[in-house]
Design an enzyme around this catalytic site. Structure first.
Site, mmCIF file in Angstrom:
data_model
loop_
_atom_site.group_PDB
_atom_site.id
_atom_site.type_symbol
_atom_site.label_atom_id
_atom_site.label_comp_id
_atom_site.label_asym_id
_atom_site.label_seq_id
_atom_site.Cartn_x
_atom_site.Cartn_y
_atom_site.Cartn_z
ATOM 1 N N GLU A 1 4.341 48.234 -0.828
ATOM 2 C CA GLU A 1 5.541 48.870 -1.358
ATOM 3 C C GLU A 1 6.808 48.340 -0.699
ATOM 4 O O GLU A 1 7.837 48.156 -1.359
ATOM 5 C CB GLU A 1 5.449 50.390 -1.213
ATOM 6 N N TYR B 1 11.657 56.834 -3.061
ATOM 7 C CA TYR B 1 10.675 56.174 -3.928
ATOM 8 C C TYR B 1 9.443 55.749 -3.140
ATOM 9 O O TYR B 1 8.305 56.013 -3.541
ATOM 10 C CB TYR B 1 11.265 54.952 -4.639
ATOM 11 N N ASP C 1 9.950 53.669 -10.353
ATOM 12 C CA ASP C 1 10.527 52.358 -10.065
ATOM 13 C C ASP C 1 11.154 51.821 -11.358
ATOM 14 O O ASP C 1 11.274 52.540 -12.358
ATOM 15 C CB ASP C 1 9.467 51.402 -9.510
#
Length: 348
Positions: free
Chosen positions: A45, A128, A146
């Site tokens: 990520e 996020y 996203d």
């Protein structure tokens, strides 16, 4: 009233069409009880922030082979990690990667926390990323949003509100669709949908498992969405890069300050990237300016670097930077813009 898409339809599609990614536990293995490694989820990520899957794959494989656990990474030398990151861009991510690994190792005994709020306290992890880790690694019912998911939400709800203003609205849409079970697989499924079917251009609506519930498909507006606010024109900045090579082949380099662009990375001595007066060269020499510039685009500006080169004798001492011996110099340890300057100098 139009029915909302069903998570079960998307998960059925994902079970058949999930992308094969080096950081992912495939859905069949996940259903068989194989748990994702939070370290690998976190690493992917962070690397995927503002970077494509294609670009990240080789870096992810190299990092996890060299530092297979968060404790291994925490114990790594800063310069080794920064060198391994070179070319991936957005170098603050690499600095935060190390900071986060060390906090997880020192404060959490090398085990990532499994809840969104605690993940948010770690360096380099925003809303996020915290949601993605909590969902994918721990199956927590978090809403992951996203760029791919934003595009899917804009089209499912035929919402023409421009980004970035629409982000909170799209988050609410995504929250409505997020199931209580298999949330990690669902999060990856909706991202896969955006990456492979609901693409920015020429979406393959005929293959979409949610087509029947997609308002934009019904209205014929899918290709127009999401709307985006007009971008401001990027300014251009200018600078100088001094490339000095000693007669034995050693290059004069400096390590940039930890804060700011390319923080902590090796680079060529030079000027600030603005209209300020040019600094004195880092070493006394006969400098020659190349006819070509090193050009690079960052997130907020374009950069044009004049490249000056010089060959210096063995006994000449620099006023700035340090010589890196020929056997220790590796072009690939440099950030991209510095590689471009090196490549120009190498061509003469």
């Amino acid at each position: 009233m139009r029915d909302l898409p069903k998570a079960s339809d998307l998960l059925d599609w994902y079970d058949r069409h999930a992308r094969d990614l080096p950081w992912r536990v495939p859905p069949a293995a996940r259903l068989a009880g194989v748990a994702p490694d939070p370290y690998r989820v976190w690493m992917s990520e962070i690397m995927l922030q503002q970077t494509t899957v294609v670009a990240v794959k080789s870096y992810f494989e190299a990092f996890t082979a060299r530092w297979p656990t968060v404790i291994d990474l925490a114990n790594a030398a800063d310069e080794d990690v920064m060198a391994a990151w070179a070319g991936l861009g957005y170098y603050a991510r690499a600095r935060n990667l190390l900071k986060c690994a060390r906090v997880v190792t020192s404060d959490f005994d090398g085990t990532f926390p499994n809840d969104h709020d605690t993940l948010l306290t770690l360096p380099g992890i925003g809303p996020y990323t915290a949601a993605a880790i909590a969902s994918i690694a721990f199956d927590q019912p978090e809403t992951v949003l996203d760029g791919n998911v934003e595009r899917v939400m804009a089209r499912i709800f035929d919402d023409h509100t421009p980004l970035p203003k629409a982000k909170p609205v799209f988050h609410d849409y995504a929250a409505q669709l997020t199931p209580e079970l298999r949330t990690g697989d669902y999060a990856q499924a909706v991202m896969d949908l955006g990456a492979t079917i609901c693409t920015p251009k020429n979406p393959a609506c005929g293959l979409c498992p949610w087509r029947g519930s997609c308002a934009a498909w019904t209205a014929g507006t899918a290709a127009e969405l999401p709307k985006k606010a007009q971008k401001k024109r990027k300014p251009t900045r200018f600078g100088i890069a001094y490339l000095a090579r000693r007669v034995d082949g050693a290059w004069l380099l400096e390590r940039r300050p930890d804060k700011g662009l390319l923080g902590g990375m090796l680079g060529w001595p030079g000027s600030d990237w603005n209209e300020a007066p040019s600094p004195a060269p880092p070493i006394r020499a006969e400098w020659k300016e190349l006819n070509a510039e090193a050009r690079h685009t960052f997130t907020h500006f374009h950069l044009r670097l004049k490249v000056l080169t010089a060959l210096v004798p063995m006994d000449r001492k620099p006023d700035q930077g340090m010589f890196v011996e020929p056997g220790e110099f590796n072009r690939d340890d440099l950030p991209t813009v510095m590689r471009k300057a090196y490549d120009l100098a190498s061509k003469g």
